[in-house]
Write a protein that holds these residues in place. Structure first.
Motif, mmCIF file in Angstrom:
data_model
loop_
_atom_site.group_PDB
_atom_site.id
_atom_site.type_symbol
_atom_site.label_atom_id
_atom_site.label_comp_id
_atom_site.label_asym_id
_atom_site.label_seq_id
_atom_site.Cartn_x
_atom_site.Cartn_y
_atom_site.Cartn_z
ATOM 1 N N ILE A 121 0.861 -1.187 0.000
ATOM 2 C CA ILE A 121 0.000 0.000 0.000
ATOM 3 C C ILE A 121 0.892 1.230 0.000
ATOM 4 N N LEU A 122 0.589 2.159 -0.903
ATOM 5 C CA LEU A 122 1.314 3.424 -0.968
ATOM 6 C C LEU A 122 0.375 4.536 -0.542
ATOM 7 N N ASN A 123 0.860 5.425 0.297
ATOM 8 C CA ASN A 123 0.114 6.621 0.681
ATOM 9 C C ASN A 123 0.844 7.800 0.065
ATOM 10 N N LEU A 124 0.155 8.489 -0.845
ATOM 11 C CA LEU A 124 0.781 9.547 -1.629
ATOM 12 C C LEU A 124 0.050 10.870 -1.429
ATOM 13 N N HIS A 125 0.786 11.948 -1.494
ATOM 14 C CA HIS A 125 0.209 13.292 -1.379
ATOM 15 C C HIS A 125 0.470 14.040 -2.679
ATOM 16 N N LEU A 126 -0.601 14.538 -3.302
ATOM 17 C CA LEU A 126 -0.475 15.331 -4.523
ATOM 18 C C LEU A 126 -0.892 16.757 -4.216
ATOM 19 N N ARG A 127 -0.059 17.696 -4.615
ATOM 20 C CA ARG A 127 -0.409 19.105 -4.443
ATOM 21 C C ARG A 127 -1.430 19.501 -5.495
ATOM 22 N N GLY A 128 -2.114 20.595 -5.271
ATOM 23 C CA GLY A 128 -3.121 21.066 -6.213
ATOM 24 C C GLY A 128 -2.594 21.143 -7.633
ATOM 25 N N GLY A 129 -3.348 20.620 -8.584
ATOM 26 C CA GLY A 129 -2.990 20.673 -9.983
ATOM 27 C C GLY A 129 -2.008 19.611 -10.445
ATOM 28 N N GLU A 130 -1.503 18.762 -9.560
ATOM 29 C CA GLU A 130 -0.528 17.737 -9.944
ATOM 30 C C GLU A 130 -1.158 16.467 -10.505
ATOM 31 N N THR A 131 -2.457 16.306 -10.365
ATOM 32 C CA THR A 131 -3.083 15.039 -10.742
ATOM 33 C C THR A 131 -2.816 14.638 -12.190
ATOM 34 N N PRO A 132 -3.031 15.508 -13.191
ATOM 35 C CA PRO A 132 -2.767 15.079 -14.575
ATOM 36 C C PRO A 132 -1.314 14.667 -14.802
ATOM 37 N N LYS A 133 -0.367 15.404 -14.235
ATOM 38 C CA LYS A 133 1.047 15.073 -14.404
ATOM 39 C C LYS A 133 1.403 13.768 -13.703
ATOM 40 N N PHE A 134 0.760 13.502 -12.586
ATOM 41 C CA PHE A 134 1.055 12.303 -11.813
ATOM 42 C C PHE A 134 0.619 11.036 -12.546
ATOM 43 N N PHE A 135 -0.560 11.093 -13.181
ATOM 44 C CA PHE A 135 -1.081 9.908 -13.860
ATOM 45 C C PHE A 135 -0.663 9.841 -15.333
ATOM 46 N N GLN A 136 -0.415 10.974 -15.960
ATOM 47 C CA GLN A 136 -0.062 11.083 -17.375
ATOM 48 C C GLN A 136 -0.977 10.226 -18.248
ATOM 49 N N HIS A 137 -0.459 9.236 -18.934
ATOM 50 C CA HIS A 137 -1.239 8.411 -19.872
ATOM 51 C C HIS A 137 -2.190 7.443 -19.174
ATOM 52 N N LEU A 138 -2.084 7.286 -17.877
ATOM 53 C CA LEU A 138 -2.952 6.380 -17.125
ATOM 54 C C LEU A 138 -4.205 7.135 -16.688
ATOM 55 N N PHE A 139 -5.072 7.374 -17.630
ATOM 56 C CA PHE A 139 -6.276 8.168 -17.376
ATOM 57 C C PHE A 139 -7.319 7.327 -16.644
ATOM 58 N N ILE A 140 -7.738 7.817 -15.493
ATOM 59 C CA ILE A 140 -8.757 7.148 -14.682
ATOM 60 C C ILE A 140 -9.942 8.103 -14.609
ATOM 61 N N PRO A 141 -10.988 7.860 -15.425
ATOM 62 C CA PRO A 141 -12.101 8.814 -15.504
ATOM 63 C C PRO A 141 -12.689 9.207 -14.154
ATOM 64 N N GLN A 142 -12.807 8.270 -13.233
ATOM 65 C CA GLN A 142 -13.408 8.574 -11.933
ATOM 66 C C GLN A 142 -12.562 9.547 -11.119
ATOM 67 N N LEU A 143 -11.262 9.603 -11.394
ATOM 68 C CA LEU A 143 -10.400 10.552 -10.684
ATOM 69 C C LEU A 143 -10.258 11.875 -11.423
ATOM 70 N N ALA A 144 -10.691 11.918 -12.678
ATOM 71 C CA ALA A 144 -10.570 13.147 -13.466
ATOM 72 C C ALA A 144 -11.322 14.304 -12.817
ATOM 73 N N VAL A 145 -12.406 14.010 -12.119
ATOM 74 C CA VAL A 145 -13.168 15.070 -11.459
ATOM 75 C C VAL A 145 -12.352 15.738 -10.352
#
Length: 133
Positions: A62-86
């Motif tokens: 299990i990984l516990n990760l912290h993403l700062r505001g606006g980092e989500t697209p860069k963090f996932f890049q090509h691994l698009f997860i529609p439910q997290l896009a919101v």
């Protein structure tokens, strides 16, 4: 004798369960954990930050990760997860990533993943992009 669990690595099929929250303890940004499966290492621009975080880990980790505001697209890049896009416009968020399974994919799954990655090119498929051009 304990069964050796596969490590996350090149062209392995990785199954995840993802939770997102407003702090490291409260996973309150999505109703239920999301299941996501992908072939590791098929992105055109290389590994995404998520893939780097998963490298060498094993089923059950299990990984516990912290993403700062606006980092989500860069963090996932090509691994698009529609439910997290919101959550892309959301400020900082915490992710709990459970590695459910790591296995050898069927060759057709690898070809499909590579074709999808090629269709994305260098963009982050499905993610909002900044001003281009």
């Amino acid at each position: 004798m304990e069964e050796r669990k596969e490590r996350v690595g090149s062209l392995k099929k990785v199954s995840l369960r993802l939770e997102a929250g407003t702090d490291g303890e409260t996973m309150d940004l999505i109703r239920e954990p999301l299941s996501y499966e992908f072939i590791y290492g098929t992105g055109i621009p290389g590994l995404s930050p998520l893939e780097y975080a998963l490298a060498g880990k094993r089923e059950g980790d299990i990984l516990n990760l912290h993403l700062r505001g606006g980092e989500t697209p860069k963090f996932f890049q090509h691994l698009f997860i529609p439910q997290l896009a919101v959550l892309e416009g959301h400020g900082a968020l915490y992710l709990r990533v459970h590695i459910v399974d790591v296995s050898e994919p069927d060759p057709r799954e690898i070809i499909k993943a590579m074709a999808e990655a090629a269709a994305c090119g260098d963009s982050c498929c499905g993610h909002e992009q900044g001003d281009e051009g």
